[in-house]
Enzyme design. Structure first.
Site, PDB file in Angstrom:
ATOM      1  N   HIS A  43       0.826  -1.203   0.000  1.00 35.16           N
ATOM      2  CA  HIS A  43       0.000   0.000   0.000  1.00 35.16           C
ATOM      3  C   HIS A  43       0.867   1.263   0.000  1.00 35.16           C
ATOM      4  O   HIS A  43       1.621   1.497   0.951  1.00 35.16           O
ATOM      5  CB  HIS A  43      -0.882  -0.033   1.252  1.00 35.16           C
ATOM      6  N   ARG A  44       0.776   2.052  -1.057  1.00 33.14           N
ATOM      7  CA  ARG A  44       1.652   3.220  -1.273  1.00 33.14           C
ATOM      8  C   ARG A  44       3.122   2.777  -1.204  1.00 33.14           C
ATOM      9  O   ARG A  44       3.974   3.472  -0.658  1.00 33.14           O
ATOM     10  CB  ARG A  44       1.374   4.326  -0.253  1.00 33.14           C
ATOM     11  N   GLU A  70       0.923  -0.674  -4.790  1.00 34.33           N
ATOM     12  CA  GLU A  70      -0.228   0.214  -4.981  1.00 34.33           C
ATOM     13  C   GLU A  70       0.270   1.646  -4.860  1.00 34.33           C
ATOM     14  O   GLU A  70       1.150   1.926  -4.031  1.00 34.33           O
ATOM     15  CB  GLU A  70      -1.276  -0.065  -3.899  1.00 34.33           C
ATOM     16  N   ASP A  72      -0.886   6.122  -5.765  1.00 33.60           N
ATOM     17  CA  ASP A  72      -1.962   7.069  -6.082  1.00 33.60           C
ATOM     18  C   ASP A  72      -1.473   8.096  -7.094  1.00 33.60           C
ATOM     19  O   ASP A  72      -0.355   8.598  -6.992  1.00 33.60           O
ATOM     20  CB  ASP A  72      -2.382   7.792  -4.797  1.00 33.60           C
ATOM     21  N   HIS A  85      -0.626  10.824  -2.632  1.00 39.37           N
ATOM     22  CA  HIS A  85      -1.943  10.387  -2.148  1.00 39.37           C
ATOM     23  C   HIS A  85      -2.947  11.528  -2.000  1.00 39.37           C
ATOM     24  O   HIS A  85      -4.078  11.450  -2.476  1.00 39.37           O
ATOM     25  CB  HIS A  85      -1.783   9.676  -0.799  1.00 39.37           C
ATOM     26  N   GLU A 144      -4.026   3.756  -8.527  1.00 38.09           N
ATOM     27  CA  GLU A 144      -5.279   4.385  -8.076  1.00 38.09           C
ATOM     28  C   GLU A 144      -5.389   5.801  -8.640  1.00 38.09           C
ATOM     29  O   GLU A 144      -4.517   6.646  -8.416  1.00 38.09           O
ATOM     30  CB  GLU A 144      -5.351   4.437  -6.542  1.00 38.09           C
ATOM     31  N   LYS A 146      -6.821   9.205  -8.284  1.00 36.51           N
ATOM     32  CA  LYS A 146      -7.388   9.989  -7.177  1.00 36.51           C
ATOM     33  C   LYS A 146      -8.115  11.215  -7.710  1.00 36.51           C
ATOM     34  O   LYS A 146      -7.699  11.798  -8.709  1.00 36.51           O
ATOM     35  CB  LYS A 146      -6.252  10.480  -6.267  1.00 36.51           C
ATOM     36  N   ASP A 287       0.421  -1.934   4.413  1.00 34.43           N
ATOM     37  CA  ASP A 287       1.637  -1.111   4.542  1.00 34.43           C
ATOM     38  C   ASP A 287       2.852  -1.984   4.848  1.00 34.43           C
ATOM     39  O   ASP A 287       3.985  -1.533   4.747  1.00 34.43           O
ATOM     40  CB  ASP A 287       1.487  -0.107   5.706  1.00 34.43           C
TER      41      ASP A 287
HETATM   42  O1  G3P Z   1      -5.754   0.375  -2.208  1.00 38.53           O
HETATM   43  C1  G3P Z   1      -6.674   0.769  -1.273  1.00 38.53           C
HETATM   44  C2  G3P Z   1      -6.311   2.033  -0.606  1.00 38.53           C
HETATM   45  O2  G3P Z   1      -5.226   2.636  -1.236  1.00 38.53           O
HETATM   46  C3  G3P Z   1      -7.410   2.991  -0.530  1.00 38.53           C
HETATM   47  O3  G3P Z   1      -7.180   3.934   0.411  1.00 38.53           O
HETATM   48  O4  G3P Z   1      -6.880   6.266   0.986  1.00 38.53           O
HETATM   49  O5  G3P Z   1      -4.957   4.747   1.057  1.00 38.53           O
HETATM   50  O6  G3P Z   1      -5.878   5.487  -1.109  1.00 38.53           O
HETATM   51  P1  G3P Z   1      -6.169   5.157   0.311  1.00 38.53           P
HETATM   52 CA    CA Z   2      -4.501   4.361  -2.577  1.00 34.16          CA
END
Ligand code: G3P
Ligand code: CA
Length: 290
Positions: A43-44, A70, A72, A85, A144, A146, A287
């Protein structure tokens, strides 16, 4: 009487055939490009170990052997895709203001950090192109989009880059003497999935990139999903990515019943990981991908 019985048999056969057709349609409607097995997604990047959405976080994820990273994507003032993000730079840099107040060049010169972390790093904000260049074909990419409402045309820009890299990966595969198709890349978990909370945006991306798997992100305000909404979502999404706190057996079953995959975000503890595995999800976004 005999005639009546015969027509009843034919009606039953017809009904059976119709049911078989419907089942085949449901099964074949899913994207063949979705990877197999339980996926671990950073995640990120490995943002528990390094500043989120930075090269250090993505490289750490690679070292840890994660399936996907992942990250953003937003747009800069000069219309370039940039990996960050929030729609402002306040939380993760030393500057303030909206992301699209700054050009890509200005953003690339900003130090990037995690909100909780005070220690300085040499990490900078990076462009989407740079992340694709470094990792496409090596790791799976969960992109992702955004704040699509803030950035009209962002989907087309993402699609243009993704198309280019998909093509490049195929060409590279061929040059190495292998018939390495985009589909194989995805099946080997080095492909691309695109996600958003905005269903309009994901629907648009699906129409621009019909071969690329799409994920619909579900958070509290969309929960619970009605059967009708779920049916609409699976008409273009291959994955439903659910906030793990809202997930239960029924939702997993509803998604699997539609021959789609469900992944949970954001898993931060062993306990939650165990719960997600028990629920039978297809992957987790965490994470701590190690
Ligand atoms: O991949 C799911 C997650 O990234 C969504 O939440 O806010 O961290 O982008 P956020
Ligand atoms: Ca995300």
């Amino acid at each position: 009487m005999g005639k009546w019985k015969t027509s009843r048999v034919w009606r039953s056969i017809g009904l059976l055939l119709l049911m078989l057709c419907c089942m085949t349609l449901i099964v074949s409607a899913s994207n063949p490009n979705t990877p197999e097995g339980f996926l671990i997604i950073a995640h990120r990047g490995a943002s528990g170990d390094a500043p989120e959405n930075t090269m250090a976080a993505f490289e750490q994820a690679e070292r840890l052997g994660t399936d996907f990273i992942e990250f953003d994507v937003q747009l800069s003032k000069d219309g370039e895709l940039v990996v960050i993000h929030d729609d402002t730079v306040d939380r993760t840099t030393q500057y303030t203001g909206a992301v699209d107040d700054y050009t890509l060049n200005e953003l690339e010169n900003m130090d990037a950090k995690n909100d909780e972390k005070t220690d300085d790093t040499d990490e900078k904000i990076v462009s989407f192109e740079e992340v694709m260049h470094r990792f496409a074909g090596k790791l799976g990419m969960l992109i992702e989009i955004k704040e699509s409402k803030l950035y009209p045309g962002v989907e087309e820009k993402v699609a243009e880059v993704v198309r280019r890299y998909e093509l490049l990966l195929q060409v590279n595969g061929l040059e190495k003497g292998r018939n390495f198709t985009a589909v194989e890349h995805v099946k080997n978990s080095v492909g691309i999935i695109i996600q958003s909370y905005d269903f309009q945006s994901t629907r648009l991306i699906h129409s621009l990139l019909p071969d690329i798997p799409i994920a619909a992100l579900i958070q509290e305000d969309q929960h619970p999903l009605s059967e009708k909404t779920l049916d609409e979502l699976v008409s273009f999404a291959d994955y439903i990515h659910y906030n793990h706190e809202l997930l239960d057996e029924k939702i997993v079953e509803q998604i699997h019943h539609r021959n789609r995959k469900v992944m949970a975000w954001t898993i931060q503890s062993e306990q939650d990981m165990i719960r997600m595995k028990k629920l039978g999800v297809d992957g987790v976004i965490t994470d701590f991908p190690g």
